[in-house]
Every structure is written in structure tokens, then in C-alpha cells.
Design an enzyme around this catalytic site. Structure first.
Site, PDB file in Angstrom:
ATOM      1  N   LYS A   1       0.630  -1.097  -0.368  1.00 19.23           N
ATOM      2  CA  LYS A   1      -0.569  -0.389   0.278  1.00 19.23           C
ATOM      3  C   LYS A   1       0.662   0.803  -0.163  1.00 19.23           C
ATOM      4  CE  LYS A   1      -4.543  -1.774   1.941  1.00 19.23           C
ATOM      5  NZ  LYS A   1      -5.344  -1.911   3.533  1.00 19.23           N
TER       6      LYS A   1
ATOM      7  N   ASP B   1     -10.031   3.104   1.973  1.00 17.14           N
ATOM      8  CA  ASP B   1      -9.925   2.860   2.849  1.00 17.14           C
ATOM      9  C   ASP B   1     -11.098   3.152   4.253  1.00 17.14           C
ATOM     10  OD1 ASP B   1      -9.064   0.061   2.598  1.00 17.14           O
ATOM     11  OD2 ASP B   1      -7.311   1.035   3.304  1.00 17.14           O
TER      12      ASP B   1
END
Ligand code: ATR
Length: 287
Positions: free
Chosen positions: A70, A106
Site C-alpha cells: 500500500k 479504506d
């Protein structure tokens, strides 16, 4: 039917075989009648650049990014947008012409799940976060952006908590941040004053040990969210439920981040509730 014009979506990570994104994304794509297919790609850290270049050359429409890529993927993308730039973490990549743009959904998935699954609006609330790793960082930034007044970071390794607190203070100077080691006696008081407790650690998953956090200060006024979703009810959630707390696991966050990614890629809202329903059904069958 998959044809030569079907557009490709996917997820890269290491490991990846446990990922539930293909199941829920493909269910939503079929329901929406879109000509896409979503696949999982096992990409090891040493292969990240060549994988991104390959996905670019092959013309995939977009892909999710999961652990451990990420942050590492950022230098390989052409632009980073919104939350991804603030958090330094990308979980969605979208193709725009020849360019690959990084996003982070997210945080929005987490906040939506707090609202839908726990009835918690973070504005003005006091939150305690267990953990100080990547998931804690995402959760803390999302909560600060959503207007919580106080965040207490509780972590086994207090130096990691302090690092996260410094980063938070730089981006959100109005949020009060307090850091405590898991065995700090003040954690009980912080918990009893909190509106929300969020576990971001892997504690609670199978074979990851138990919580060494003192939960005795927990009362029914605190809503408890566990980002873990296998098992569906962790020891923390069971304990919280026995104390009368509202509880939710991370399934809603997983579905929420996926719905936002779907919208970014296709320009169409994901059919309502399909990802969550698919996940719940799949988890009930396999766990
Ligand atoms: P992620 O990206 O999933 O957040 P991570 O960055 O490796 O993963 O962070 C894992 C978090 O879980 C950390 O806060 C870690 O605590 P330390 O910083 O002290 O390592 C926490 N964690 C993992 N196993 C734990 C355990 N058995 N007890 C308490 N905390 C644990």
C-alpha cells in the site's frame, strides 16, 4: 460471459489467496451487468515494479492494492489523489488514459461502516485505537478527518504509537492525541471515557495471540469496532457484547472500501448491499 472486450480489474498483494475481494467484486459486477472481471494476483515485494508496469501494459482498468504494497506502490504511480496523498497509503489504482492514479477508499469504508453498523458519527467523539501499524494509521487518519475530538493510541510498542501521534498532529492539529503502552494503568480511564474503541491489530485472528490490553474500563456506552472479520466475533467483541456494548466486525469496512473502488473504476454505484451480503454468505460458509 468473458469475451475479448471484457475489462480487467484485480487485486495485488502477498499473500493474496485469502482475499475476499474477487468474490464480492465479481458478485457486484454481475449484478450491475458490467463487462468486467476481477482477479487476484500474487505479487511479491521484489516484483512490485514489474507487476505495476505489466498491469499498465496489459491495459487493466484498475486494481486494488493490499498488504504489503500500500505504501511501496506510491513511487510507481503517476498521481496520488485525496486521502491516499494525506495518508501515504494506496488501496485503489485507476487507469486514466495511460496514467495510473492512486486512491485510498479504506478510510471512507471504515467511517461508513461505523455509521451503518454501529450508529456512530465520529464528529466530536472520543476514540481509543488499539494498535499503531498500517491499519491503525488508516483508522486514526479517517477518524481525525471525520472530526473526532480525542484519539488515544494504545500499542504494545509505545514508540510506534508516538510516531503515529506525531504524524496525526501534523495533519490534524485540532485533534487531541494521547499515546499509551498496552500495560499503562491510564488505559482503563481512557476507555471508560471513550465513545468508541477500535481494534486495528491482528489480535483476535486465529493463531495471533490474545489481547494484553486492560479492558476493565469498558462500559456499555462505548461502541466497539474490530477490523478483524475472521472469526466473525473475536474475543474482544464477545467481551464487549457481554458488557452491553454495541459491536461490529470489519466486514462492513471491507465491503465499503470495495463499493467506493467499484464506483471509481466503473463510474457506476455498486448495487446496494450486494458486496456485504456476498461476504456474509461466503464467511458463514467457509469460516
Ligand atoms: P497492519 O498493517 O495490519 O496494521 P502492522 O503494521 O504490522 O500491520 O501492525 C500490527 C499491529 O498489531 C501493531 O500495532 C502491533 O503491535 P507492535 O507495534 O507492538 O508490534 C500489533 N500486534 C500484533 N500482534 C500483537 C499482539 N500479540 N499483541 C499486541 N499487539 C499486537
Amino acid at each position: 460471459m468473458i469475451t475479448s472486450t471484457t475489462k480487467i480489474l484485480g487485486i495485488i498483494g502477498d499473500p493474496i489467496s485469502h482475499s475476499l475481494s474477487p468474490v464480492m467484486q465479481n458478485a457486484a459486477l454481475v449484478e450491475a451487468g458490467l463487462d468486467y472481471v476481477y482477479l487476484a494476483f500474487h505479487v511479491r515485494p521484489a516484483d512490485l515494479l514489474s507487476a505495476v508496469d505489466g498491469l499498465r501494459s496489459l491495459g487493466v482498468a484498475g486494481f486494488n492494492v493490499t498488504i504489503p504494497h500500500k505504501e511501496a506502490i506510491i513511487p510507481f504511480l503517476d498521481r496520488i489523489e485525496g486521502d491516499a496523498a494525506v495518508m501515504g497509503s494506496v488501496n485503489v489504482v485507476k487507469r486514466d488514459g495511460d496514467r495510473l492514479i492512486g486512491y485510498n477508499t479504506d478510510g471512507i469504508g471504515f467511517i461508513r461502516s461505523l455509521r451503518v453498523d454501529l450508529g456512530v458519527d465520529p464528529m466530536g467523539k472520543r476514540a481509543v485505537i488499539l494498535g499503531a501499524g498500517g491499519a491503525a494509521r488508516g483508522g486514526a487518519f479517517a477518524l481525525a478527518a471525520a472530526g473526532v475530538s480525542h484519539i488515544t493510541i494504545v500499542n504494545r510498542t509505545v514508540s510506534r504509537g508516538e510516531l503515529l501521534a506525531t504524524e496525526l498532529a501534523e495533519s490534524f492539529p485540532k485533534t487531541q492525541v494521547f499515546v499509551a503502552a498496552s500495560d499503562d494503568k491510564r488505559v482503563g480511564n481512557e476507555l471508560s471515557a471513550s465513545d468508541l474503541l477500535v481494534n486495528t491489530t491482528s489480535v483476535g485472528m486465529k493463531n495471533v495471540g490474545t489481547h494484553e490490553f486492560d479492558l476493565s474500563g469498558l462500559s456499555s456506552r462505548t461502541a466497539v469496532y474490530d477490523m478483524v472479520y475472521i472469526p466473525a466475533e473475536t474475543e474482544l467483541l464477545r467481551h464487549a457484547r457481554s458488557r452491553g456494548c454495541r459491536t461490529a466486525n470489519g466486514t462492513g469496512m471491507l465491503a465499503g472500501q470495495g463499493e467506493e473502488a467499484f464506483l471509481l473504476w466503473s463510474g457506476v454505484a455498486a448495487p446496494e448491499g450486494i458486496m456485504r451480503k456476498t461476504l456474509d454468505r461466503h464467511l458463514a460458509r467457509t469460516c
